[in-house]
Design a protein around this motif. Sequence first.
Motif, mmCIF file in Angstrom:
data_model
loop_
_atom_site.group_PDB
_atom_site.id
_atom_site.type_symbol
_atom_site.label_atom_id
_atom_site.label_comp_id
_atom_site.label_asym_id
_atom_site.label_seq_id
_atom_site.Cartn_x
_atom_site.Cartn_y
_atom_site.Cartn_z
ATOM 1 N N VAL A 20 -0.755 -2.037 -4.199
ATOM 2 C CA VAL A 20 -0.363 -2.777 -2.995
ATOM 3 C C VAL A 20 0.937 -2.208 -2.429
ATOM 4 O O VAL A 20 1.074 -1.986 -1.219
ATOM 5 C CB VAL A 20 -0.191 -4.280 -3.304
ATOM 6 C CG1 VAL A 20 0.448 -5.012 -2.127
ATOM 7 C CG2 VAL A 20 -1.539 -4.906 -3.636
ATOM 8 N N ALA A 21 1.905 -1.944 -3.315
ATOM 9 C CA ALA A 21 3.192 -1.399 -2.881
ATOM 10 C C ALA A 21 3.020 -0.036 -2.211
ATOM 11 O O ALA A 21 3.674 0.269 -1.202
ATOM 12 C CB ALA A 21 4.146 -1.294 -4.063
ATOM 13 N N ILE A 22 2.138 0.787 -2.768
ATOM 14 C CA ILE A 22 1.891 2.112 -2.186
ATOM 15 C C ILE A 22 1.278 1.979 -0.799
ATOM 16 O O ILE A 22 1.686 2.658 0.155
ATOM 17 C CB ILE A 22 0.980 2.939 -3.111
ATOM 18 C CG1 ILE A 22 1.707 3.273 -4.416
ATOM 19 C CG2 ILE A 22 0.527 4.233 -2.417
ATOM 20 C CD1 ILE A 22 0.818 3.925 -5.462
ATOM 21 N N LEU A 23 0.303 1.092 -0.664
ATOM 22 C CA LEU A 23 -0.358 0.913 0.632
ATOM 23 C C LEU A 23 0.609 0.354 1.676
ATOM 24 O O LEU A 23 0.573 0.743 2.841
ATOM 25 C CB LEU A 23 -1.568 -0.006 0.474
ATOM 26 C CG LEU A 23 -2.743 0.570 -0.341
ATOM 27 C CD1 LEU A 23 -3.838 -0.469 -0.509
ATOM 28 C CD2 LEU A 23 -3.303 1.821 0.326
ATOM 29 N N LYS A 24 1.487 -0.541 1.265
ATOM 30 C CA LYS A 24 2.463 -1.094 2.207
ATOM 31 C C LYS A 24 3.496 -0.040 2.613
ATOM 32 O O LYS A 24 4.014 -0.063 3.733
ATOM 33 C CB LYS A 24 3.142 -2.320 1.605
ATOM 34 C CG LYS A 24 2.236 -3.539 1.536
ATOM 35 C CD LYS A 24 2.966 -4.763 1.010
ATOM 36 C CE LYS A 24 2.057 -5.991 1.036
ATOM 37 N NZ LYS A 24 2.737 -7.208 0.536
ATOM 38 N N ALA A 25 3.807 0.866 1.679
ATOM 39 C CA ALA A 25 4.755 1.934 1.996
ATOM 40 C C ALA A 25 4.132 2.967 2.936
ATOM 41 O O ALA A 25 4.853 3.667 3.655
ATOM 42 C CB ALA A 25 5.241 2.604 0.716
ATOM 43 N N TYR A 26 2.795 3.069 2.896
ATOM 44 C CA TYR A 26 2.069 4.004 3.764
ATOM 45 C C TYR A 26 0.996 3.213 4.522
ATOM 46 O O TYR A 26 -0.201 3.288 4.209
ATOM 47 C CB TYR A 26 1.433 5.119 2.933
ATOM 48 C CG TYR A 26 2.441 6.040 2.286
ATOM 49 C CD1 TYR A 26 2.900 7.185 2.940
ATOM 50 C CD2 TYR A 26 2.954 5.764 1.010
ATOM 51 C CE1 TYR A 26 3.817 8.038 2.355
ATOM 52 C CE2 TYR A 26 3.881 6.610 0.413
ATOM 53 C CZ TYR A 26 4.305 7.745 1.090
ATOM 54 O OH TYR A 26 5.230 8.586 0.495
ATOM 55 N N PRO A 27 1.400 2.449 5.522
ATOM 56 C CA PRO A 27 0.468 1.544 6.213
ATOM 57 C C PRO A 27 -0.661 2.257 6.957
ATOM 58 O O PRO A 27 -1.663 1.623 7.295
ATOM 59 C CB PRO A 27 1.387 0.787 7.186
ATOM 60 C CG PRO A 27 2.580 1.674 7.358
ATOM 61 C CD PRO A 27 2.773 2.350 6.049
ATOM 62 N N ASP A 28 -0.524 3.554 7.212
ATOM 63 C CA ASP A 28 -1.592 4.290 7.885
ATOM 64 C C ASP A 28 -2.659 4.780 6.915
ATOM 65 O O ASP A 28 -3.715 5.259 7.340
ATOM 66 C CB ASP A 28 -1.006 5.491 8.645
ATOM 67 C CG ASP A 28 -0.113 5.061 9.795
ATOM 68 O OD1 ASP A 28 -0.352 3.958 10.344
ATOM 69 O OD2 ASP A 28 0.817 5.809 10.139
#
Length: 435
Positions: free
Chosen positions: A351-359
């Motif tokens: 989740v943290a990775i996806l939020k850091a890279y929202p695209d």
Amino acid sequence: MSLNLIDLIKGQLGPALVSQAASQFGESESGISKAIGGLLPAVVGGLANNSDNPGVLDAITNASSSGILGNLLGGSSNNSMITTLLSSLFGDKLSGLVNTIASFAGISNNSSSSLLNLVTGATVGSIGKYAADNNLDKSGISGLLNDQKGIISSLLPAGLSLASLNFGDWAKGYKFDNDNDTIKTPTSEEPKVEVTRSTTSTGTFPERNNDSGGSIWKWLLPLLLLIAAGYFLWKQCDKKNTSTTATTADSTTVIHDSATAVTPADTSVTATTSTATKTDEDIDLNGTKLKGYVGGMEDQMINFLKSGAYKNAANDDALKTQWFDFDHVNFKLGSANALEAGSEGQLENLVAILKAYPDAKIKIGGYTDKTGDEAKNVKLSTDRANFIKGWLDKKGVGAQVLGAEGYGSQYAKVDAKASDAERASDRKMSVRFAK
């Protein structure tokens, strides 16, 4: 003859629990078993050394009614009673114990710490149950613990000693020197060297004249040291080459995740992810620290994103060959909607990775080996993939999950007649980037 508490406790730490712990912690069963072998006598020794401590006796007495033995894996990790007890037993030596056992058994520090909690829970639970079954009051429990001082002195496994655990004066009365590798320091200020000579019936062998070549030890001792060093290096390499196994996607067995490359579920091309060496480390996510492994899923995904490989991919087809295995996402036996304890930590990292890279967009894949009914394999792997997708959706990143699909044994490579350990590489939950 005094009751051997370690034999009593071992009944709670059998092969089934070892297998489940290996699955949950992402370690080899041999590493888990070796760690338990070192932790158990250390914990019992700690209790015996504190046999008159009211806090210790209260913990054991209350453990009989806490139900901790019924849920060792799930109930020990965050148990405040166990945390307080360990602090009382080992004080500032606690981290040293964890680190030494991790190195000794070839497992991560996180796994070693979790196993220490588990072993401590099994220990106080077993002793508490025995005390309740035999109507022992606190005085009786204290006596039982004191009796262990004459039993546990020979139970640390070879290669591990209290000296290596850096306990200092922690257990002067226990004589933990069975492993024969602890250096014995002479008590006198100036060490004395005693020289003996072999004799035969015809008298003593003549001494070698130093002027004519010196002692045999001048060449024999270096040779022995070289042999010992070679053996040590071989053992270290053997540990690192021990392969870990994957999370099962069938309905009967749970094996921990594989760190080896996977075959993508929607293409015939084999992925080339690297084997992860599981070393605890803070993984850098643009300044935020994630708990993970060097070469593990998070580390690989972040490096992939930072490299520009995702941003520069022309379309989804360009991403289909790169899948990343979950290291610590495991489902309970036969379940598609109940995760094993400890699994949510890695999902939180995702989740943290996806939020850091929202695209960034991803796809979830589930796999099984070739055993069992294929229709059931496909359903179970699909349900598990969809469960992870739903979990991520609840965390606010569902829009970045483009799909979830289970492929059963469609891309399994290992024959159904192979051993369970060999088939483990075909059983996993994985994630890839998508467009």
